[in-house]
Design a protein around this motif. Structure first.
Motif, PDB file in Angstrom:
ATOM      1  N   TYR A  99     -27.485   5.825  25.522  1.00  0.00           N
ATOM      2  CA  TYR A  99     -26.612   6.091  26.672  1.00  0.00           C
ATOM      3  C   TYR A  99     -27.219   7.182  27.547  1.00  0.00           C
ATOM      4  O   TYR A  99     -27.324   7.030  28.768  1.00  0.00           O
ATOM      5  CB  TYR A  99     -25.228   6.500  26.174  1.00  0.00           C
ATOM      6  N   LEU A 100     -27.625   8.289  26.915  1.00  0.00           N
ATOM      7  CA  LEU A 100     -28.199   9.398  27.684  1.00  0.00           C
ATOM      8  C   LEU A 100     -29.441   8.929  28.435  1.00  0.00           C
ATOM      9  O   LEU A 100     -29.652   9.275  29.606  1.00  0.00           O
ATOM     10  CB  LEU A 100     -28.551  10.566  26.752  1.00  0.00           C
ATOM     11  N   SER A 101     -30.245   8.128  27.757  1.00  0.00           N
ATOM     12  CA  SER A 101     -31.467   7.629  28.390  1.00  0.00           C
ATOM     13  C   SER A 101     -31.130   6.780  29.615  1.00  0.00           C
ATOM     14  O   SER A 101     -31.773   6.897  30.669  1.00  0.00           O
ATOM     15  CB  SER A 101     -32.273   6.822  27.360  1.00  0.00           C
ATOM     16  N   GLU A 102     -30.123   5.928  29.481  1.00  0.00           N
ATOM     17  CA  GLU A 102     -29.730   5.083  30.616  1.00  0.00           C
ATOM     18  C   GLU A 102     -29.169   5.918  31.767  1.00  0.00           C
ATOM     19  O   GLU A 102     -29.419   5.636  32.933  1.00  0.00           O
ATOM     20  CB  GLU A 102     -28.700   4.040  30.165  1.00  0.00           C
TER      21      GLU A 102
ATOM     22  N   ALA B  70     -19.767  15.968  31.779  1.00  0.00           N
ATOM     23  CA  ALA B  70     -19.441  17.346  31.387  1.00  0.00           C
ATOM     24  C   ALA B  70     -20.047  17.670  30.023  1.00  0.00           C
ATOM     25  O   ALA B  70     -20.582  18.767  29.813  1.00  0.00           O
ATOM     26  CB  ALA B  70     -17.928  17.542  31.372  1.00  0.00           C
ATOM     27  N   ALA B  71     -19.990  16.712  29.101  1.00  0.00           N
ATOM     28  CA  ALA B  71     -20.536  16.938  27.759  1.00  0.00           C
ATOM     29  C   ALA B  71     -22.060  17.118  27.813  1.00  0.00           C
ATOM     30  O   ALA B  71     -22.620  17.963  27.104  1.00  0.00           O
ATOM     31  CB  ALA B  71     -20.170  15.764  26.843  1.00  0.00           C
ATOM     32  N   ILE B  72     -22.716  16.327  28.641  1.00  0.00           N
ATOM     33  CA  ILE B  72     -24.179  16.439  28.763  1.00  0.00           C
ATOM     34  C   ILE B  72     -24.546  17.795  29.375  1.00  0.00           C
ATOM     35  O   ILE B  72     -25.472  18.473  28.916  1.00  0.00           O
ATOM     36  CB  ILE B  72     -24.745  15.270  29.608  1.00  0.00           C
ATOM     37  N   CYS B  73     -23.798  18.205  30.399  1.00  0.00           N
ATOM     38  CA  CYS B  73     -24.068  19.511  31.016  1.00  0.00           C
ATOM     39  C   CYS B  73     -23.809  20.639  30.017  1.00  0.00           C
ATOM     40  O   CYS B  73     -24.563  21.612  29.969  1.00  0.00           O
ATOM     41  CB  CYS B  73     -23.223  19.699  32.274  1.00  0.00           C
ATOM     42  N   ASP B  74     -22.757  20.509  29.228  1.00  0.00           N
ATOM     43  CA  ASP B  74     -22.481  21.499  28.180  1.00  0.00           C
ATOM     44  C   ASP B  74     -23.661  21.588  27.225  1.00  0.00           C
ATOM     45  O   ASP B  74     -24.103  22.676  26.856  1.00  0.00           O
ATOM     46  CB  ASP B  74     -21.234  21.092  27.378  1.00  0.00           C
ATOM     47  N   ALA B  75     -24.150  20.429  26.816  1.00  0.00           N
ATOM     48  CA  ALA B  75     -25.265  20.404  25.866  1.00  0.00           C
ATOM     49  C   ALA B  75     -26.509  21.048  26.472  1.00  0.00           C
ATOM     50  O   ALA B  75     -27.307  21.671  25.768  1.00  0.00           O
ATOM     51  CB  ALA B  75     -25.551  18.961  25.442  1.00  0.00           C
TER      52      ALA B  75
ATOM     53  N   ARG C 106     -33.227  13.035  21.971  1.00  0.00           N
ATOM     54  CA  ARG C 106     -32.510  13.048  20.702  1.00  0.00           C
ATOM     55  C   ARG C 106     -31.697  14.332  20.543  1.00  0.00           C
ATOM     56  O   ARG C 106     -30.521  14.299  20.161  1.00  0.00           O
ATOM     57  CB  ARG C 106     -33.509  12.893  19.538  1.00  0.00           C
ATOM     58  N   GLU C 107     -32.324  15.471  20.843  1.00  0.00           N
ATOM     59  CA  GLU C 107     -31.624  16.757  20.700  1.00  0.00           C
ATOM     60  C   GLU C 107     -30.397  16.845  21.608  1.00  0.00           C
ATOM     61  O   GLU C 107     -29.298  17.190  21.157  1.00  0.00           O
ATOM     62  CB  GLU C 107     -32.578  17.918  21.032  1.00  0.00           C
ATOM     63  N   VAL C 108     -30.612  16.519  22.880  1.00  0.00           N
ATOM     64  CA  VAL C 108     -29.513  16.677  23.839  1.00  0.00           C
ATOM     65  C   VAL C 108     -28.400  15.663  23.574  1.00  0.00           C
ATOM     66  O   VAL C 108     -27.211  15.985  23.643  1.00  0.00           O
ATOM     67  CB  VAL C 108     -30.030  16.574  25.290  1.00  0.00           C
ATOM     68  N   SER C 109     -28.775  14.436  23.234  1.00  0.00           N
ATOM     69  CA  SER C 109     -27.738  13.431  22.970  1.00  0.00           C
ATOM     70  C   SER C 109     -26.926  13.834  21.744  1.00  0.00           C
ATOM     71  O   SER C 109     -25.709  13.655  21.698  1.00  0.00           O
ATOM     72  CB  SER C 109     -28.349  12.045  22.790  1.00  0.00           C
ATOM     73  N   SER C 110     -27.595  14.414  20.753  1.00  0.00           N
ATOM     74  CA  SER C 110     -26.892  14.865  19.560  1.00  0.00           C
ATOM     75  C   SER C 110     -25.933  16.009  19.902  1.00  0.00           C
ATOM     76  O   SER C 110     -24.757  15.989  19.512  1.00  0.00           O
ATOM     77  CB  SER C 110     -27.918  15.308  18.507  1.00  0.00           C
ATOM     78  N   ASP C 111     -26.408  16.993  20.666  1.00  0.00           N
ATOM     79  CA  ASP C 111     -25.551  18.124  21.056  1.00  0.00           C
ATOM     80  C   ASP C 111     -24.371  17.660  21.920  1.00  0.00           C
ATOM     81  O   ASP C 111     -23.276  18.222  21.835  1.00  0.00           O
ATOM     82  CB  ASP C 111     -26.357  19.170  21.826  1.00  0.00           C
ATOM     83  N   ALA C 112     -24.622  16.662  22.766  1.00  0.00           N
ATOM     84  CA  ALA C 112     -23.564  16.189  23.678  1.00  0.00           C
ATOM     85  C   ALA C 112     -22.672  15.151  23.009  1.00  0.00           C
ATOM     86  O   ALA C 112     -21.671  14.727  23.595  1.00  0.00           O
ATOM     87  CB  ALA C 112     -24.191  15.608  24.941  1.00  0.00           C
ATOM     88  N   ARG C 113     -23.054  14.740  21.797  1.00  0.00           N
ATOM     89  CA  ARG C 113     -22.319  13.682  21.081  1.00  0.00           C
ATOM     90  C   ARG C 113     -22.229  12.385  21.873  1.00  0.00           C
ATOM     91  O   ARG C 113     -21.177  11.756  21.959  1.00  0.00           O
ATOM     92  CB  ARG C 113     -20.904  14.151  20.701  1.00  0.00           C
TER      93      ARG C 113
END
Lengths: 107, 107
Positions: B36-39, B53-58, B24-31
């Protein structure tokens, strides 16, 4: 920012040209359409994991090597971006200098 | 064969868990959506270059490092696959031995 699919496309195209092979030959060997391969090489389409593996197979280059080259390029780009943000005025890199020599390590 | 998106997903999940952060935290930070993040983490969905790139940024981890880790793992997997094909009977690796010590260099 350096977009991953563009770096991957560049790496695949470099490899194909180094082998003096045409889009037609490699797309045929990889069993992907010529248009798809062309779009991947130009960074216009994300290659799925399976198709990326098929293209690397057709090029007879390990996917791990392509990824390593891409990660090296990306690391340089990240370093450049970091430097652009972190460097105070007056510490800009000498044109042509190696990024590893000019990065502001105190940042 | 090792599928790239699974290795990338594993690397992202490892990094998130090492930081003791939730999906939840990382998906929120990565928008990106939690689903999706879980998949992506489970290797069920290809992450686009932008979302990776957004996930790595988060996660505050350079994408280049994730890719390097993945390319290292992939190289080991490729070595293992090559060895499985190339090794004559009687040269199978000792369980637990480092692949770099057991690969058949003559192959």
């Amino acid at each position: 920012m350096a977009v991953l699919r563009r770096l991957i496309g560049d790496a695949l195209r470099r490899e194909r040209l180094a082998q003096h092979r045409t889009l037609r030959e490699v797309s045929s060997d990889a069993r992907v359409s010529l248009g798809y391969l062309s779009e991947v090489e130009r960074g216009q389409k994300e290659a799925s994991s399976e198709l990326l593996a098929a293209i690397c197979d057709a090029l007879e280059v390990p996917l791990s090597r392509v990824l390593r080259d891409v990660s090296d390029e990306l690391a340089l780009a990240e370093l450049g971006a970091m430097h652009a943000v972190a460097a105070p005025v007056g510490t800009l890199p000498v044109p042509g200098a190696r990024p590893s020599l000019v990065v502001n390590r105190a940042a």
